[in-house]
Design a protein around this motif. Structure first.
Motif, PDB file in Angstrom:
ATOM      1  N   ARG A 278      -2.474  17.195 -20.937  1.00 58.93           N
ATOM      2  CA  ARG A 278      -2.605  18.420 -21.734  1.00 58.93           C
ATOM      3  C   ARG A 278      -2.288  18.156 -23.194  1.00 58.93           C
ATOM      4  O   ARG A 278      -2.917  18.717 -24.096  1.00 58.93           O
ATOM      5  N   ALA A 279      -1.309  17.295 -23.444  1.00 60.86           N
ATOM      6  CA  ALA A 279      -0.985  16.934 -24.824  1.00 60.86           C
ATOM      7  C   ALA A 279      -2.060  16.023 -25.409  1.00 60.86           C
ATOM      8  O   ALA A 279      -2.422  16.150 -26.579  1.00 60.86           O
ATOM      9  N   ALA A 280      -2.601  15.129 -24.592  1.00 61.23           N
ATOM     10  CA  ALA A 280      -3.646  14.224 -25.088  1.00 61.23           C
ATOM     11  C   ALA A 280      -4.942  14.954 -25.375  1.00 61.23           C
ATOM     12  O   ALA A 280      -5.754  14.504 -26.175  1.00 61.23           O
ATOM     13  N   ARG A 281      -5.137  16.085 -24.741  1.00 61.90           N
ATOM     14  CA  ARG A 281      -6.369  16.849 -24.955  1.00 61.90           C
ATOM     15  C   ARG A 281      -6.518  17.285 -26.399  1.00 61.90           C
ATOM     16  O   ARG A 281      -7.628  17.372 -26.930  1.00 61.90           O
TER      17      ARG A 281
ATOM     18  N   VAL B 129       0.836  -1.204   0.000  1.00 61.68           N
ATOM     19  CA  VAL B 129       0.000   0.000   0.000  1.00 61.68           C
ATOM     20  C   VAL B 129       0.867   1.249   0.000  1.00 61.68           C
ATOM     21  O   VAL B 129       0.546   2.250  -0.670  1.00 61.68           O
ATOM     22  N   GLN B 130       1.966   1.230   0.733  1.00 65.81           N
ATOM     23  CA  GLN B 130       2.871   2.383   0.741  1.00 65.81           C
ATOM     24  C   GLN B 130       3.441   2.646  -0.648  1.00 65.81           C
ATOM     25  O   GLN B 130       3.504   3.799  -1.111  1.00 65.81           O
ATOM     26  N   LEU B 131       3.850   1.577  -1.333  1.00 66.48           N
ATOM     27  CA  LEU B 131       4.336   1.735  -2.706  1.00 66.48           C
ATOM     28  C   LEU B 131       3.234   2.254  -3.619  1.00 66.48           C
ATOM     29  O   LEU B 131       3.467   3.098  -4.498  1.00 66.48           O
ATOM     30  N   LEU B 132       2.014   1.759  -3.396  1.00 64.04           N
ATOM     31  CA  LEU B 132       0.881   2.197  -4.215  1.00 64.04           C
ATOM     32  C   LEU B 132       0.601   3.684  -4.036  1.00 64.04           C
ATOM     33  O   LEU B 132       0.372   4.408  -5.013  1.00 64.04           O
ATOM     34  N   VAL B 133       0.633   4.156  -2.808  1.00 65.07           N
ATOM     35  CA  VAL B 133       0.351   5.569  -2.545  1.00 65.07           C
ATOM     36  C   VAL B 133       1.399   6.462  -3.209  1.00 65.07           C
ATOM     37  O   VAL B 133       1.065   7.465  -3.851  1.00 65.07           O
ATOM     38  N   VAL B 134       2.668   6.074  -3.070  1.00 62.84           N
ATOM     39  CA  VAL B 134       3.727   6.861  -3.705  1.00 62.84           C
ATOM     40  C   VAL B 134       3.549   6.863  -5.223  1.00 62.84           C
ATOM     41  O   VAL B 134       3.669   7.906  -5.889  1.00 62.84           O
ATOM     42  N   GLY B 135       3.247   5.703  -5.788  1.00 64.82           N
ATOM     43  CA  GLY B 135       3.062   5.617  -7.231  1.00 64.82           C
ATOM     44  C   GLY B 135       1.864   6.412  -7.721  1.00 64.82           C
ATOM     45  O   GLY B 135       1.913   7.059  -8.773  1.00 64.82           O
ATOM     46  N   LEU B 136       0.760   6.394  -6.948  1.00 65.42           N
ATOM     47  CA  LEU B 136      -0.430   7.144  -7.353  1.00 65.42           C
ATOM     48  C   LEU B 136      -0.183   8.646  -7.302  1.00 65.42           C
ATOM     49  O   LEU B 136      -0.643   9.389  -8.181  1.00 65.42           O
ATOM     50  N   VAL B 137       0.540   9.113  -6.281  1.00 66.49           N
ATOM     51  CA  VAL B 137       0.821  10.546  -6.180  1.00 66.49           C
ATOM     52  C   VAL B 137       1.693  11.006  -7.342  1.00 66.49           C
ATOM     53  O   VAL B 137       1.403  12.007  -8.013  1.00 66.49           O
ATOM     54  N   LEU B 138       2.763  10.251  -7.612  1.00 69.37           N
ATOM     55  CA  LEU B 138       3.648  10.618  -8.727  1.00 69.37           C
ATOM     56  C   LEU B 138       2.933  10.460 -10.070  1.00 69.37           C
ATOM     57  O   LEU B 138       3.056  11.314 -10.960  1.00 69.37           O
TER      58      LEU B 138
ATOM     59  N   LEU C 169     -11.975  15.686 -24.437  1.00 68.34           N
ATOM     60  CA  LEU C 169     -11.204  15.215 -23.293  1.00 68.34           C
ATOM     61  C   LEU C 169     -10.781  16.387 -22.428  1.00 68.34           C
ATOM     62  O   LEU C 169     -10.236  17.370 -22.919  1.00 68.34           O
ATOM     63  N   LYS C 170     -11.057  16.278 -21.138  1.00 69.26           N
ATOM     64  CA  LYS C 170     -10.644  17.294 -20.186  1.00 69.26           C
ATOM     65  C   LYS C 170      -9.418  16.792 -19.430  1.00 69.26           C
ATOM     66  O   LYS C 170      -9.401  15.661 -18.941  1.00 69.26           O
ATOM     67  N   ASN C 171      -8.407  17.644 -19.338  1.00 65.03           N
ATOM     68  CA  ASN C 171      -7.168  17.198 -18.691  1.00 65.03           C
ATOM     69  C   ASN C 171      -7.264  17.218 -17.166  1.00 65.03           C
ATOM     70  O   ASN C 171      -6.322  16.793 -16.497  1.00 65.03           O
TER      71      ASN C 171
ATOM     72  N   LEU D 210      -1.363  14.802 -15.013  1.00 64.59           N
ATOM     73  CA  LEU D 210      -1.932  16.131 -15.200  1.00 64.59           C
ATOM     74  C   LEU D 210      -1.191  16.900 -16.294  1.00 64.59           C
ATOM     75  O   LEU D 210      -1.803  17.643 -17.067  1.00 64.59           O
ATOM     76  N   PHE D 211       0.116  16.700 -16.359  1.00 66.06           N
ATOM     77  CA  PHE D 211       0.895  17.376 -17.402  1.00 66.06           C
ATOM     78  C   PHE D 211       0.774  16.643 -18.742  1.00 66.06           C
ATOM     79  O   PHE D 211       0.652  17.280 -19.790  1.00 66.06           O
TER      80      PHE D 211
END
Length: 268
Positions: A217-220, A198-207, A226-228, A213-214
């Motif tokens: 913007r290109a996929a939009r 779970v700790q690895l999962l949380v770190v991976g989800l945050v990163l 599609l909303k970024n 999010l960045f």
């Protein structure tokens, strides 16, 4: 075309060459030329060149905005006029036919009916679904590729997490053996391994969320609509990754909880 009529009336049989010229306009037309004013009953002029007099149309209805070329085109002011009032109608006409007949039977019946009127009339048939599909080929291709690579990423994530948690569990065989020898039950060992996952999962989800999010913007620019920063999309992605991570981590964690403490200590 079943364009929703918002105000006023549609063009009908009472709009003849002898009656005042009428038009139905879209929302963008009203916003651009009339603003907050009531467009119904208003008249506008169309300059058709020096060789022809100005055409004056009275607005009798307002319909919703539509797009005709592709989904990405900007909304433009559109006025729909009565063909029955056109003094010089165009010889090229697009007609929409709605029928429950198979396409082959329908086209054959229409060709026979038109030929009975004039054999010189040329007809070309195109399915509306085909026209729509051709305009969204790029979007369909990108959606298919995105879905494929998304499924591939989920598979690689599952395999990677499974291998990582298995390695972590194997490296803790002696620790697990000591804990179980001191009285730790299988549930506690399972929680120990899953806590690290779970700790690895949380770190991976945050990163991953930050990078997404960045990247979105290109996929939009590649996918229509599609909303970024769509919360529902990110929520679904987080839920999917969390489920995949939990499933990939549970198997090696369960295997570690079933270790024989004597065997693990003897190996050490």
């Amino acid at each position: 075309m079943e364009i929703p009529l918002l105000r006023g009336r549609d063009i009908g049989g009472s709009d003849t060459p002898g009656s005042p010229a009428v038009a139905v306009v879209n929302e963008t037309f009203v916003r651009k030329f009339y603003g907050d004013k009531d467009p119904l009953g208003q008249a506008f002029r169309v300059d058709e060149g020096a060789a022809a007099p100005e055409s004056i149309y009275q607005i009798v209805g307002v319909v919703k905005d539509t797009k005709y070329t592709n989904l990405r085109e900007d909304l433009t002011p559109i006025a729909y006029v009565a063909r029955s009032q056109d003094k010089k109608p165009d010889t090229d006409v697009a007609v929409l036919i709605r029928s429950d007949l198979p396409p082959d039977s329908l086209t054959s019946a229409v060709e026979h009916a038109v030929a009975a009127v004039s054999p010189a009339i040329l007809i070309q048939f195109t399915l509306l679904q085909t026209q729509i599909r051709d305009t969204v080929q790029r979007e369909r291709l990108m959606a298919t590729l995105t879905g494929f690579f998304g499924a591939l990423a989920a598979l690689l994530t599952t395999i990677g997490l499974y291998g990582l948690i298995s390695y972590m569990a194997m490296s803790k065989r002696s620790e697990i053996g000591i804990r179980m020898a001191l009285g730790a039950d299988r549930l506690r060992v399972l929680k120990l391994i899953m806590r690290e996952a779970v700790q690895l999962l949380v770190v991976g989800l945050v990163l991953g969320t930050t990078l997404s999010l960045f990247a979105s913007r290109a996929a939009r620019s590649l996918l229509y609509g599609l909303k970024n920063n769509d919360p529902a999309t990110f929520g679904a992605a987080v839920a999917l990754l969390a489920t995949v991570a939990a499933a990939a981590s549970f198997v090696p964690a369960r295997r570690a909880s079933r270790l024989n403490p004597l065997e693990s200590l003897r190996e050490e």
